[in-house]
Scaffold this active site. Structure first.
Site, short mmCIF file in Angstrom:
data_model
loop_
_atom_site.label_atom_id
_atom_site.label_comp_id
_atom_site.label_asym_id
_atom_site.label_seq_id
_atom_site.Cartn_x
_atom_site.Cartn_y
_atom_site.Cartn_z
N ASP A 1 0.82 -1.21 0.00
CA ASP A 1 0.00 0.00 0.00
C ASP A 1 0.86 1.27 0.00
O ASP A 1 0.74 2.13 0.87
CB ASP A 1 -0.92 -0.02 1.22
CG ASP A 1 -1.97 1.09 1.16
OD1 ASP A 1 -2.38 1.46 0.04
OD2 ASP A 1 -2.37 1.59 2.23
N GLU B 1 4.39 -7.77 6.86
CA GLU B 1 3.14 -8.46 6.53
C GLU B 1 3.33 -9.58 5.52
O GLU B 1 2.60 -9.67 4.51
CB GLU B 1 2.09 -7.45 6.05
CG GLU B 1 1.74 -6.44 7.14
CD GLU B 1 0.52 -5.58 6.82
OE1 GLU B 1 -0.03 -5.71 5.70
OE2 GLU B 1 0.11 -4.79 7.69
N TYR C 1 -5.57 -3.18 12.67
CA TYR C 1 -6.31 -1.93 12.54
C TYR C 1 -7.73 -2.08 13.07
O TYR C 1 -8.71 -2.11 12.33
CB TYR C 1 -6.31 -1.48 11.08
CG TYR C 1 -4.93 -1.04 10.63
CD1 TYR C 1 -4.53 0.28 10.77
CD2 TYR C 1 -4.02 -1.95 10.11
CE1 TYR C 1 -3.26 0.70 10.39
CE2 TYR C 1 -2.75 -1.56 9.73
CZ TYR C 1 -2.37 -0.23 9.87
OH TYR C 1 -1.11 0.17 9.52
N GLU D 1 1.91 -1.58 14.06
CA GLU D 1 1.03 -0.71 13.27
C GLU D 1 -0.35 -0.68 13.88
O GLU D 1 -0.91 -1.72 14.24
CB GLU D 1 0.92 -1.17 11.81
CG GLU D 1 2.17 -0.99 10.97
CD GLU D 1 1.95 -1.33 9.50
OE1 GLU D 1 0.79 -1.26 9.03
OE2 GLU D 1 2.93 -1.67 8.81
#
Length: 656
Positions: free
Chosen positions: A205, A455, A508, A544
């Site tokens: 991303d 990731e 998240y 994160e």
């Protein structure tokens, strides 16, 4: 029926075989040299930064320039050129569709080399980085090829240059990412209004910026010169006595023929320039400098004088004490240690508070920008951060030096992001990226941890053996720092954590999971971090968390994308982190992201990823002020630092 059964069994066997990949632990090329270019009594450095000539290849014919030998003459004689700044990404410079170009582009420029450089010297050409693959010619002769962006490469050009005359440098850069590049991507051909076009896709991303991203240098060395310097440090139990261990590699005819008559004179100077230690290694290329009253390297806010650096001067001497070469570098004396619950620096437990970041800015893309770098470090210190992760690739050497100076700890990450479709070829390049990274950054006191991936798809059957090989290879290169990886799969599916020293996880809550539900953050964070620790019995970092925020959007009650929502998401995480800190094994919190950054075009991204606490132009959102209070409160609680005078705004003098 028998044939159908046989076909079914065969198909299952082939499927199983394809899934159970057998990986071989092959050697990877070892980097030599690559010291950062520095001037000294024996060395000169010249920058080739500036405006170069630029040509893009046809997407449908990316190798035309090689076949037609564009590198044998000025690019302008093959195609019309446009001016292009170096260093910079080329994508956002023009007003046409260069932004989304896939394939090769070409650069060239001319330069003079003085006659004086021809006298008893060697000349080297060095690139800070080119993304992704680079081919370089000098005066029509190929001098170097390098694959993997974000890392330096060099070549000796002594016998190729024209001295006292004009020279031409030509570079072909290829930005194509496939399943065996690091990072990975896919190239597809799809129909469009004009027939067919090439599309580059990738799962990570952030925008796949390309070009000559960092500085280009010519530098000189003597015929016999200091090629490598490796430094490690040690401190006594009470941090009062320090030792600097150095190991030097020498290149040149004298090194090959009579290495036993070469001597190293090592001098250590403090910040004021006073010599505090010295030694001469007669007939040896390694040694130890010992000093009392040492000033250790401490992270920002953990000590009143963070980032203390000494200067190490290495002199290469011939048997007759003739000075052959001099190289100087900054050294920070510190120790690292870790166990099943803590990470310690100089014997003191560390709690990380910082960011994931990107090298990203408007117009320049990922190009080195000293003004931006200085601004970013001012903001890091303003907000009270003591660390960041170089997500998701190695950052510039200049930024690593700045981190050393300012006491900012670095989790240094290789460019393997969203790793999947494991293969032998990918493993080799992944290991090579780590070898080059560690070779480049091993002497930086700010680098406290290696991150071997971001990731990765670690639920895959092949992830276990793949990351076992990657982690063991990393330890073989450096046993002084722990290894981590930022994991996004659930702990129940992960197959990489057992190979790491410290567990880092990305999640998240209230954004990608349970969007908008602020009542589903705190306990979820506590539960997942606890589960990771229970699974592996290792220290845990949340590497994160965050929420996209459009600056200036305000909504009460808090609503996704608003500044109020980002503040609330942070506050719910803070509550979880404070409960986790009491458990003794939770050692850090990293916001995603430091600043907004560009991504590939998507209907889920309005101008890019907006999870920054600072805008892309480096101005604070409301959450930055909240985070600043958090980080300085942690600094005072854990390390007894002082609050900045402007941390709290005056409200009222209340009289009871």
């Amino acid at each position: 029926m028998a044939l159908s059964f046989f076909s079914l069994v065969t198909g299952l066997y082939v499927l199983h075989f394809s899934l159970a990949l057998i990986l071989v632990n092959k050697e990877v090329p070892q980097t030599r040299g690559m010291l950062y270019p520095r001037e000294s009594e024996t060395r000169e450095v010249r920058s080739l930064d500036g405006i170069w000539n630029f040509v893009r290849s046809d997407q449908a014919n990316p190798t035309q320039g090689v076949r037609d030998e564009w590198y044998t003459k000025d690019l302008s004689q093959s195609r019309p050129t446009i001016p292009m700044p170096v260093p910079a990404s080329y994508n956002d410079i023009t007003t046409d569709n260069l932004r989304d170009h896939v394939g090769t582009v070409w650069y060239d420029r001319k330069f003079f080399v003085p006659r004086s450089w021809s006298k008893n010297q060697r000349i080297w050409l060095r690139f800070g980085s080119v993304h992704y693959e680079a081919f370089v010619w000098i005066n029509g002769q190929k001098v170097v090829k390098h694959e993997i962006g974000h890392l330096p490469f060099e070549a000796e050009v002594t016998d190729i240059l024209n001295y006292g005359a004009e020279n031409r440098i030509t570079v072909m850069c290829d930005n194509a990412l496939i399943q065996t590049t690091v990072p990975q991507g896919k190239i597809t051909e799809v129909p469009n209004d004009n027939g067919m076009t090439i599309i580059q896709s990738y799962t990570f991303d952030f925008f796949n910026y390309a070009g000559i991203h960092r500085s280009v240098h010519l530098y000189t060395t003597p015929r016999t010169f200091i090629e490598e310097v490796e430094v490690t440090t040690a401190l006594s139990e009470n941090n009062s006595v320090g030792e600097v261990f150095y190991s030097v590699s020498v290149n040149g005819s004298a090194a090959n023929e009579a290495i036993n008559v070469l001597n190293i004179q090592a001098n250590l100077y403090d910040k004021e320039g006073a010599k505090v230690a010295n030694t001469t290694s007669d007939g040896k290329l390694d040694g130890c400098l010992k000093l009392t009253g040492v000033k250790p390297w401490w992270p920002y806010l953990m000590h009143p004088e963070p980032g203390y650096l000494y200067e190490l001067e290495i002199k290469l001497l011939a048997a007759n004490e003739e000075l052959l070469d001099v190289y100087r570098l900054k050294v920070g004396l510190r120790t690292l240690s870790w166990n099943k619950s803590q990470f310690l620096i100089n014997g003191k437990p560390v709690y990380f508070r910082g960011f994931g970041r990107h090298e990203d800015s408007d117009i320049r893309g990922k190009g080195l920008d000293n003004a931006l770098m200085v601004r970013d470090f001012n903001l890091l210190k303003w907000i009270g951060a003591n660390a960041y992760r170089t997500s998701h690739y190695p950052y510039s050497e200049e930024s690593m030096q700045f981190a050393d100076q300012h006491g900012i700890m670095i989790i240094d990450e290789c460019p393997s992001v969203d790793t999947e479709n494991y293969s032998q070829e990918l493993l080799g390049k992944h290991k090579s990226s780590l070898e080059q990274l560690i070779h480049r950054d091993r002497n930086h006191p700010s680098v406290v941890m290696w991150s071997i991936a971001n990731e990765p798809r670690t639920a895959s059957m092949n992830a276990d053996s793949y990351f076992e090989l990657v982690a063991n290879f990393t330890r073989s290169l450096d046993k002084t720092r722990p290894i981590t990886a930022a994991i996004a799969v659930p702990y129940t599916q992960d197959k990489s954590g057992r190979h790491l020293d410290i567990i880092s996880f990305n999640r998240y809550n209230a954004w990608y999971s349970n969007t908008g539900r602020l009542d589903m953050v705190t306990q979820n964070v506590i539960d997942e971090a606890t589960a990771w620790n229970k699974q592996y019995n290792k220290p845990v970092i949340m590497s994160e968390y965050g929420a996209d925020t459009l600056e200036g959007l305000h909504m009460t009650p808090a609503y996704v994308w608003s500044e109020e929502f980002q503040e609330e998401v942070f506050a719910r995480h803070f509550k979880a982190f404070d409960q986790l800190r009491k458990k003794g094994w939770f050692i850090g919190e990293f916001v995603w992201n430091f600043a907004d950054f560009k991504t590939a075009q998507s209907y889920t991204r309005v101008g890019g990823n907006k999870k920054g606490v600072f805008t892309r132009s480096r101005q604070p959102k409301a959450a930055a002020h909240l985070l600043r209070k958090r980080y300085f409160a942690l600094g005072r609680d854990l390390d007894q630092c002082q609050f900045p005078e402007d941390l709290f705004t005056y409200i009222a003098d209340l009289i009871s």
